[in-house]
Design an enzyme around this catalytic site. Structure first.
Site, PDB file in Angstrom:
ATOM      1  N   LYS A 567     -37.159  37.688   5.359  1.00  0.00           N
ATOM      2  CA  LYS A 567     -38.730  38.599   5.496  1.00  0.00           C
ATOM      3  C   LYS A 567     -39.685  37.315   5.310  1.00  0.00           C
ATOM      4  O   LYS A 567     -39.248  36.177   4.829  1.00  0.00           O
ATOM      5  CB  LYS A 567     -39.027  39.565   4.462  1.00  0.00           C
ATOM      6  CG  LYS A 567     -38.987  39.309   2.985  1.00  0.00           C
ATOM      7  CD  LYS A 567     -39.117  40.543   2.048  1.00  0.00           C
ATOM      8  CE  LYS A 567     -37.809  41.454   2.046  1.00  0.00           C
ATOM      9  NZ  LYS A 567     -38.297  42.788   2.227  1.00  0.00           N
ATOM     10  N   LYS A 573     -43.658  39.792  -2.056  1.00  0.00           N
ATOM     11  CA  LYS A 573     -42.621  40.104  -1.795  1.00  0.00           C
ATOM     12  C   LYS A 573     -41.445  39.722  -2.854  1.00  0.00           C
ATOM     13  O   LYS A 573     -40.407  39.870  -2.710  1.00  0.00           O
ATOM     14  CB  LYS A 573     -42.145  39.623  -0.376  1.00  0.00           C
ATOM     15  CG  LYS A 573     -42.866  40.366   0.601  1.00  0.00           C
ATOM     16  CD  LYS A 573     -42.575  39.693   2.213  1.00  0.00           C
ATOM     17  CE  LYS A 573     -43.302  40.417   3.339  1.00  0.00           C
ATOM     18  NZ  LYS A 573     -42.999  41.638   3.721  1.00  0.00           N
ATOM     19  N   THR A 675     -39.213  47.455   6.961  1.00  0.00           N
ATOM     20  CA  THR A 675     -38.532  47.762   8.027  1.00  0.00           C
ATOM     21  C   THR A 675     -37.015  47.241   7.897  1.00  0.00           C
ATOM     22  O   THR A 675     -36.092  47.775   8.307  1.00  0.00           O
ATOM     23  CB  THR A 675     -39.117  47.617   9.411  1.00  0.00           C
ATOM     24  OG1 THR A 675     -39.416  46.475   9.389  1.00  0.00           O
ATOM     25  CG2 THR A 675     -40.088  48.721   9.467  1.00  0.00           C
ATOM     26  N   LYS A 679     -32.974  48.388   8.469  1.00  0.00           N
ATOM     27  CA  LYS A 679     -31.930  47.827   9.231  1.00  0.00           C
ATOM     28  C   LYS A 679     -30.466  47.559   8.377  1.00  0.00           C
ATOM     29  O   LYS A 679     -29.636  47.778   8.835  1.00  0.00           O
ATOM     30  CB  LYS A 679     -32.530  46.173   9.784  1.00  0.00           C
ATOM     31  CG  LYS A 679     -33.427  46.729  10.761  1.00  0.00           C
ATOM     32  CD  LYS A 679     -34.407  45.311  11.183  1.00  0.00           C
ATOM     33  CE  LYS A 679     -35.628  45.598  11.685  1.00  0.00           C
ATOM     34  NZ  LYS A 679     -36.491  44.702  11.708  1.00  0.00           N
TER      35      LYS A 679
HETATM   36  C1  26W Z   1     -54.018  37.578   9.905  1.00  0.00           C
HETATM   37  C2  26W Z   1     -54.160  38.789   9.933  1.00  0.00           C
HETATM   38  C3  26W Z   1     -53.262  39.808   9.780  1.00  0.00           C
HETATM   39  C4  26W Z   1     -52.967  40.708   8.598  1.00  0.00           C
HETATM   40  C5  26W Z   1     -52.211  41.658   8.432  1.00  0.00           C
HETATM   41  C6  26W Z   1     -51.971  39.613  10.484  1.00  0.00           C
HETATM   42  C7  26W Z   1     -51.029  40.624  10.207  1.00  0.00           C
HETATM   43  C8  26W Z   1     -51.035  41.515   9.065  1.00  0.00           C
HETATM   44  C9  26W Z   1     -49.872  42.454   9.177  1.00  0.00           C
HETATM   45  C10 26W Z   1     -50.542  43.681   8.481  1.00  0.00           C
HETATM   46  C11 26W Z   1     -48.715  42.275   8.317  1.00  0.00           C
HETATM   47  C12 26W Z   1     -47.624  43.241   8.498  1.00  0.00           C
HETATM   48  O1  26W Z   1     -46.877  42.701   9.337  1.00  0.00           O
HETATM   49  N1  26W Z   1     -47.464  44.246   7.750  1.00  0.00           N
HETATM   50  C13 26W Z   1     -46.034  44.787   7.752  1.00  0.00           C
HETATM   51  O2  26W Z   1     -46.304  45.682   8.373  1.00  0.00           O
HETATM   52  C14 26W Z   1     -44.892  46.561   8.598  1.00  0.00           C
HETATM   53  C15 26W Z   1     -44.873  47.480   9.778  1.00  0.00           C
HETATM   54  O3  26W Z   1     -45.530  48.547   9.156  1.00  0.00           O
HETATM   55  C16 26W Z   1     -44.500  47.095   7.086  1.00  0.00           C
HETATM   56  O4  26W Z   1     -43.371  47.325   7.266  1.00  0.00           O
HETATM   57  C17 26W Z   1     -44.680  46.004   6.211  1.00  0.00           C
HETATM   58  O5  26W Z   1     -44.376  46.420   4.832  1.00  0.00           O
HETATM   59  C18 26W Z   1     -46.101  45.380   6.213  1.00  0.00           C
HETATM   60  O6  26W Z   1     -46.282  44.359   5.395  1.00  0.00           O
END
Ligand code: 26W
Length: 861
Positions: A567, A573, A675, A679
């Site tokens: 991840k 994490k 997620t 898997k």
């Molecule tokens: C740069 C700004 C930014 C902020 C947050 C970019 C990307 C994010 C995302 C929210 C990060 C992310 O991928 N979150 C993940 O989303 C998944 C799908 O819902 C969850 O399973 C994860 O727990 C979560 O960390």
């Protein structure tokens, strides 16, 4: 684009109505040869797998085309309500295998290739991943699209066609090196350019008032620097149902007149620079998954996506419905994937008011009825805020609208809580201060009819914490939609051995109805089935071991327990907790405490955001520990450690089938859902994890006896944090004390003095938000339990089968039905009638389309 049309045009069905393409091995092979020899111009001397992949991609793409067209027609003819998924990220991975699987021609293609001396698996591996995303949120978007197409829901994805996707990660002496991923350097066979649907997106300039012909005061956005948005459509096939939905990705291109204007002014270099400026917008994916601090280009990307997509939908609407906008909200719904596309709230207001002439109240009602927002993170630093100053420069008209939305909203707050100025300040879309900011999450909440989290715990924490004030104001907006993954990619395709074994016993229904896996429960203790299950796992472990050998040069013995954490690298994490446990195992081996030892191979992988120093340090520590452990003759096969470089979708397709133990060890209350955990479970891995995100629901489904639980709960985390004393935990636990001593002694950085000081300090810090030391001893206990359990291979296999059997809830088919029932309210539309010779509908979908509408799809209005 040159828009000349056919001169003497008459209706000519022969032009577009070709007979359906055949799907048998003979015809597939014939077409393959055609593409290989005539289109690509290769012959028998060319032995590059790449061209064989290209030829097969073209063969498959042709078959998708006709279904794609039928689906478009079916949607248009039925005049159905539609949903649009707006996302800055889509981690699609490879497409060839998935397309073949969903077209239902895996055997046919394999036979065709066999006749030509080729193998499908080899060709499929020649494809590059489409890595237009960072991690969970981007991969979730890709799984959603797969499930929507399979459920025949009229959902279209909108995103950005980045020239450079997620960086490639290389390791140099254990340090992460980022290399550009110029994935569009090669031809992309999975896109169709559609310049005829180009849109124009405004930036800069200023807004000015004027009176229209009837004397009404209106606003317009003038002196803008426009950028063109050119769509590239990517086909999204459903599973054997004739449906092919669309993911529309936008590319930014400079306008012709803009270049010319600068050129006429005599500034040739200036005009070229301006062109670059425009095209920069879709150049690169931001490789950050938690914070992006006020980067001008990132806001441009966000607005570019929102504006181009909304204009695209409005244009289609106007073509069919004229300017009848009163029914727009009834027929359209936008799902915002986190706050990244949340400019869409203000942009839709602008389009409805400035361009379509609606009143504020009409436009607001329409906007609030069409927008829905999904939150994916509880980390406060990941909540996007944009400086008002930046908005002013880049999107002045949008800022006017946001101010007006906020003024009206704060009036509502004042009515509900008279005199509570503190609350008004807290809830304001504009955060006051020396540098005022637009709070994008608040804009999204205020402008939407639905706000959801992605797992039960996460949704609860949103309501009690982050969005408490908003929950008190509008409890009815808030809901939960637990994430899922598509079992087509994450079991049927990536684990063909297990798929065949499962289908032999319970049939193939699980491919579109994952709950059917529960039929495996009675087989969990069946000796013959267990033997077959173990055999498949063994084969998958050999495949994973081969990957680890090739990529890391480390030998994993398949008899050992494969313990995996892959991840994004992030402190919450807790990859650090994992490696501290590895150091503890090493310490035990060195002490000779190896009675009844369970040999273990620990695999860790993931990318660190390029600017995230601590995450990069953690990678370095993992690599250094691996180096010491793997080269110590005293350790031998008792313990192996590897860091797999460049973790990506296609790597996970090999990793999850070969894993025994899945590490889901985040600090409770921090991981929104996860997620990857799903898997692994689906593929028969057991989970060691905290009560966080979807782990809680995984444990509920499989039963606590089949899950290795440890650690503080989210509530306990909050309590312990108040006066956290890590030194107390370290001194109280002999194991942890020894681990810290080893670390501090420089045992893992003998020639690199002090490089791990910041990590050591972080663990000892009373402000460590991730409570690594606090959870260490219960983690070690759970690991010991897992190691013991692994020694009883019958018991372990039983638990493995039960995990897979209990994974039914975690299909995105279920997730999408939940979104559809509560948020989108779409009717499935079959494209079958229009597609000649397409395969049968799976039974359940047939019922949905033809039979009584199920409760899940019944309209509530
Ligand atoms: C740069 C700004 C930014 C902020 C947050 C970019 C990307 C994010 C995302 C929210 C990060 C992310 O991928 N979150 C993940 O989303 C998944 C799908 O819902 C969850 O399973 C994860 O727990 C979560 O960390």
């Amino acid at each position: 684009m040159n828009s000349t049309r056919f001169k003497k045009s008459r209706p000519c069905p022969e032009l577009t109505e070709a007979p359906p393409l055949q799907m048998d091995p003979v015809n597939l092979a014939k077409d393959f040869r055609h593409y290989y020899a005539h289109h690509l111009g290769r012959d028998k001397h060319c032995r590059l797998t790449h061209y064989a992949y290209e030829a097969m991609a073209l063969v498959v793409r042709d078959r998708l085309m006709e279904r794609w067209k039928s689906t478009r027609y079916a949607y248009e003819e039925s005049d159905c309500r539609r949903a649009y998924y707006l996302s800055l990220e889509y981690l699609m991975g490879r497409s060839l295998g998935n397309s073949i699987l969903n077209l239902g021609v895996v055997d046919e293609v394999s036979k065709a290739l066999y006749g030509l001396g080729l193998e499908l698996e080899e060709l499929a591996e020649a494809e590059q991943d489409a890595g237009l995303g960072n991690g969970g949120l981007g991969r979730l978007a890709a799984c959603f699209l797969d499930s929507c197409a399979t459920l025949q829901l009229p959902v279209q994805g909108y995103g950005i066609r980045y020239e450079y996707g997620m960086f490639r990660q290389r390791l140099d002496n254990g340090y992460q090196i980022e290399e550009p991923d110029h994935w569009l350097g090669a031809v992309n066979r999975w896109e169709v350019e559609r310049p005829e649907y180009t849109q124009r997106v405004k930036f800069g300039g200023r807004s000015e008032p004027y009176r229209d012909h009837s004397g009404t005061l209106r606003w317009r956005w003038v002196e803008t620097r426009d950028v063109l948005a050119i769509p590239y459509d990517v086909p999204v096939p459903g599973h054997q149902n004739g449906t092919v939905n669309t993911l529309r990705l936008w590319k930014a291109v400079a306008t012709a007149e803009f270049d010319l204007g600068e050129f006429n002014a005599g500034d040739y270099p200036g005009s070229v620079a301006a062109k670059n400026e425009a095209e920069k917008i879709t150049m690169v994916l931001y490789p950050n998954d938690s914070s992006e601090n006020g980067k001008d280009l990132r806001l441009r990307q966000q607005y570019f996506l929102a504006s181009a997509s909304l204009q695209d939908v409005m244009e289609k609407w106007s073509k069919i419905q004229g300017n009848q906008l009163s029914r727009f909200a009834e027929k359209n719904c936008f799902q915002l994937n986190d706050t990244h596309p949340s400019c869409a709230v203000a942009e839709l207001m602008r389009l409805l008011i400035d361009e379509q002439g609606m009143t504020w109240d009409q436009a607001w009602e329409t906007t609030q009825k069409t927008m829905a927002y999904t939150n994916h993170t509880l980390l406060p630093e990941a909540l996007e805020k944009w400086p008002v100053r930046l908005f002013e420069q880049l999107l002045p008209r949008l800022l006017d609208i946001i101010y007006e939305i906020n003024a009206r909203f704060l009036k509502q707050v004042a009515q509900r809580w008279p005199g509570d100025l503190e609350r008004q300040r807290r809830m304001s879309i504009i955060e006051e201060g020396p540098e005022p900011q637009v709070r994008m999450a608040y804009l999204a909440i205020v402008g939407s009819f639905s706000v959801n989290g992605v797992a039960e715990l996460h949704s609860q924490l949103l309501q009690q914490g982050l969005f408490k004030d908003f929950y008190e104001l509008w409890p009815e907006k808030f809901n939960n939609k637990t994430n899922g993954v598509t079992q087509r990619r994450w079991l049927a395709w990536c684990n063909q051995g297990l798929s065949e074994l499962i289908s032999e016993r319970i049939g193939e229904g699980w491919v579109t109805e994952l709950e059917q896996l529960s039929q495996l429960k009675p087989l969990a203790e069946d000796a013959e089935f267990q033997g077959q299950w173990q055999h498949v796992k063994h084969q998958n472990k050999l495949r994973l071991a081969e990957l680890v050998r090739a990529e890391c040069g480390v030998a994993f013995a398949p008899e050992a327990m494969f313990d995996v954490q892959v991840k994004r690298i992030h402190e919450y994490k807790r990859q650090l907790l994992n490696i501290l446990h590895v150091i503890h195992l090493y310490d035990r081996i060195k002490r000779g405490d190896t009675a009844n030892w369970t040999p273990r191979c620990v695999l860790i992988g993931g990318k660190a955001a390029p600017g995230y120093a601590m995450a990069k340090q953690i990678i370095k520590l993992i690599c250094n520990v691996a180096e010491v452990v793997n080269n110590d003759p005293a350790v031998g096969d008792l313990l192996k450690v590897a860091f797999i470089p460049n973790y990506r979708v296609s790597a996970m397709e090999v990793i999850c089938p070969g894993t025994d133990l899945s590490e889901q060890i985040s600090t409770a209350g921090k991981e929104a859902s996860g997620t990857g955990n799903m898997k692994f479970m689906m593929n028969g891995a057991l989970t060691i994890g905290t009560l966080d995100g979807a782990n809680i629901e995984i444990r509920e489904e499989v039963g606590s006896e089949n899950f290795f639980l440890f650690g503080l709960t989210a509530t306990e985390v909050e309590v312990v944090r108040r006066d956290y004393n890590p030194a107390g935990f370290i001194n109280a636990d002999e194991n942890l004390y020894r681990v810290m001593q080893l670390l501090r002694s420089g045992h893992f950085n003998q020639c690199e003095a002090n490089i791990f000081d910041s990590i050591i300090q972080a663990i000892y810090s009373p402000h460590d938000p991730w409570l690594v030391a606090a959870d260490f001893s219960s983690y070690v206990a759970a690991q010991q339990q897992a190691a013991r359990a692994y020694q009883d291979q019958h018991g372990w296999t039983k638990m493995s089968i039960l995990n897979s059997a209990a994974s039914g809830k975690f299909s995105t088919d279920r997730t999408m039905q939940d979104y559809n029932r509560d948020i989108w309210r779409l009717e499935p539309v079959s494209a079958m009638q229009v597609t000649g010779g397409a395969p049968r509908l799976p039974r359940r979908i047939e019922e949905l389309v033809n039979g009584e509408p199920q409760k899940a799809f019944a309209r509530t209005d």
